[in-house]
Scaffold this motif. Sequence first.
Motif, short mmCIF file in Angstrom:
data_model
loop_
_atom_site.label_atom_id
_atom_site.label_comp_id
_atom_site.label_asym_id
_atom_site.label_seq_id
_atom_site.Cartn_x
_atom_site.Cartn_y
_atom_site.Cartn_z
N MET A 356 0.83 -1.11 0.33
CA MET A 356 0.26 -0.38 0.11
C MET A 356 1.08 1.16 0.16
N PHE A 357 0.80 2.33 -0.96
CA PHE A 357 1.72 3.63 -1.19
C PHE A 357 1.07 4.67 -0.55
N GLU A 358 1.40 5.22 -0.25
CA GLU A 358 1.05 7.31 0.88
C GLU A 358 1.08 6.81 2.47
N MET A 359 1.48 5.80 2.50
CA MET A 359 1.65 5.22 4.04
C MET A 359 2.08 6.28 5.28
N GLY A 360 2.77 7.00 4.75
CA GLY A 360 4.31 7.79 5.31
C GLY A 360 4.65 7.14 6.53
N ALA A 361 4.42 7.54 7.65
CA ALA A 361 4.82 7.37 8.89
C ALA A 361 3.85 5.93 9.47
N GLU A 362 3.14 5.65 9.13
CA GLU A 362 1.91 5.01 9.42
C GLU A 362 2.21 3.49 9.04
N SER A 363 3.34 3.62 7.86
CA SER A 363 3.63 2.68 6.41
C SER A 363 3.42 0.37 7.72
N ALA A 364 4.60 0.64 8.34
CA ALA A 364 5.36 -0.12 8.02
C ALA A 364 3.77 -1.06 10.02
N VAL A 365 3.42 0.30 10.86
CA VAL A 365 1.39 -0.43 11.88
C VAL A 365 1.13 -0.81 10.58
N GLU A 366 0.81 -0.09 9.42
CA GLU A 366 -0.03 -0.54 8.94
C GLU A 366 -0.02 -2.05 8.30
N HIS A 367 1.13 -1.99 7.51
CA HIS A 367 1.20 -3.40 6.33
C HIS A 367 1.83 -4.36 7.68
N THR A 368 2.00 -4.16 8.80
CA THR A 368 1.98 -5.79 10.41
C THR A 368 0.31 -5.78 10.27
N LEU A 369 -0.93 -4.98 10.78
CA LEU A 369 -1.53 -4.86 10.95
C LEU A 369 -2.71 -6.37 8.95
N VAL A 370 -2.28 -5.31 8.17
CA VAL A 370 -3.03 -6.10 7.15
C VAL A 370 -2.40 -7.26 6.90
N ILE A 371 -1.00 -7.64 7.13
CA ILE A 371 -0.58 -8.80 7.22
C ILE A 371 -1.51 -10.61 8.28
N GLN A 372 -1.77 -9.60 10.02
CA GLN A 372 -2.13 -10.04 10.92
C GLN A 372 -4.04 -10.33 10.60
N LYS A 373 -4.61 -9.72 9.81
CA LYS A 373 -5.67 -9.88 9.41
C LYS A 373 -5.42 -11.03 8.80
N ALA A 374 -5.49 -11.14 7.38
CA ALA A 374 -4.91 -11.81 6.08
C ALA A 374 -4.93 -13.21 7.05
N LEU A 375 -4.00 -13.35 8.54
CA LEU A 375 -3.46 -14.61 8.83
C LEU A 375 -5.14 -15.10 9.50
N GLY A 376 -5.31 -14.04 10.31
CA GLY A 376 -6.46 -14.73 10.41
C GLY A 376 -7.71 -15.05 9.90
N ALA A 377 -7.97 -14.66 8.17
CA ALA A 377 -9.05 -14.99 7.55
C ALA A 377 -9.14 -16.81 6.90
N GLN A 378 -9.97 -17.28 6.87
CA GLN A 378 -10.03 -18.16 6.69
C GLN A 378 -9.78 -18.82 4.88
N VAL A 379 -8.52 -18.94 4.88
CA VAL A 379 -8.49 -18.84 3.14
C VAL A 379 -7.26 -19.97 3.04
N ASP A 380 -7.03 -20.34 1.87
CA ASP A 380 -6.02 -21.88 1.57
C ASP A 380 -4.52 -21.77 2.30
#
Length: 444
Positions: A356-380
């Motif tokens: 995700m682009f244009e995240m500025g100083a929040e980039s690291a936190v936001e990308h981590t949160l997306v990873i965590q969200k994706a890991l909790g999803a029921q996908v293969d």
Amino acid sequence: MKTTTEELYQLFTQHPIISTDTRKIAPGSLFFALKGDKFDANTFAQQAIKAGAAYAVIDNKDYALSEQFLLVDDVLTALQNLARYHRGQLTIPVIGLTGTNGKTTTKELINAVLSQKFKTLATQGNLNNHIGVPLTILTIDRTHEMAVIEMGANHQKEIALLCTIARPTHGLITNVGKAHLEGFGGVEGVKKGKGELYDYLAQADDAVAFVNSDDKVLVEMQQARTLKNVIYYGKNSSPDNLVSGKLLDNSPLLTLKWHDKTSSSHNVQSQLTGSYNLDNILAAICIGRLFGLDSDEINQGIEGYQPKNNRSQIMKTATNILICDFYNANPSSMFVAIENMDKLQAARKVMILGDMFEMGAESAVEHTLVIQKALGAQVDERIFIGKDFSSQQTEVDNTNLIHTTFYLTAEDAMIGLKQNPISNATVLIKGSRGMALERLVELF
């Protein structure tokens, strides 16, 4: 001598086509020599005239070679003022919409619905900025009965500026979320920037705001202002809603049931995927209802809309079903896309998520949160692409990284997918435009 807005408008009435690119000059048009980061279109003005433009609007007197060259103080300001002047001659309803996610899809749905009864003009593509909005306004002619104007922004005060040009009589904010955080200065900055549409509508006694009653942030923003005419819609069955609806099926195309205060319920199948699009569909139904369309006209508009431009677009290949949603991405749109995949009914599900682009100083936190969200999803299977996602791989619990792959670049992902092809799956592909994830499609 400088050309005034009134003089420019008189010429526009005789030459009502605007050109800004010498490679696409329409014969008899007005050429506006807009400046870019790396060019000064004043230098192309003579070329525009030779290519067939009737006049060239310039702001450097050194290029005023004849009466066909119209000198102004600033070309961009002249274009915006011309659009303001033209808007002042129009008496039709103008629906302005903005929001973090879903602007373009909602705009297209509204246009599809209203076009069943009215000659409607809508923003083409993503011409939704300080240049695109005036260009859109200037394409409205006397035959149009409605206009739907999309307004985008990545800084505060941009929506306020666009409202002075489009002068919306009706307005809609789809949602407020985490996007362009660098430019807006955080989520509160996004809320303030998008809220400039409500600020504009609050100034007029007869302006109407459409508000999603399920969205607490939008309701709070609306209640904080003295908006005199508010029309609600939503998934809840609140008596305050003009239109309410619910999802019946998402496998992967959306089927919904809706009703308003005066009618029984109606079912409609869309060509859209993603449960998050229910709100966008209900907004279009609500606006159609307010403007007097009957249920059949509304349903025809919804059913007939075919998504394109890689926004919630379904693509069937020989071996997979692709959800192409790689026009853009931000944390808010990522979360709802992941939630949709989690709930989606499919035998095998794969998520491919790009930076995700244009995240500025929040980039690291936001990308981590997306990873965590994706890991909790029921996908293969989960695939993350880009340096921002890859740099956060160590920030999540490695024990959860089963059936999860990180690629530093899209090129690396293409090599990996060729070596380990995916088949018989429903695949979400989502990332920011700059990731160019459309390159992956050919591998499925």
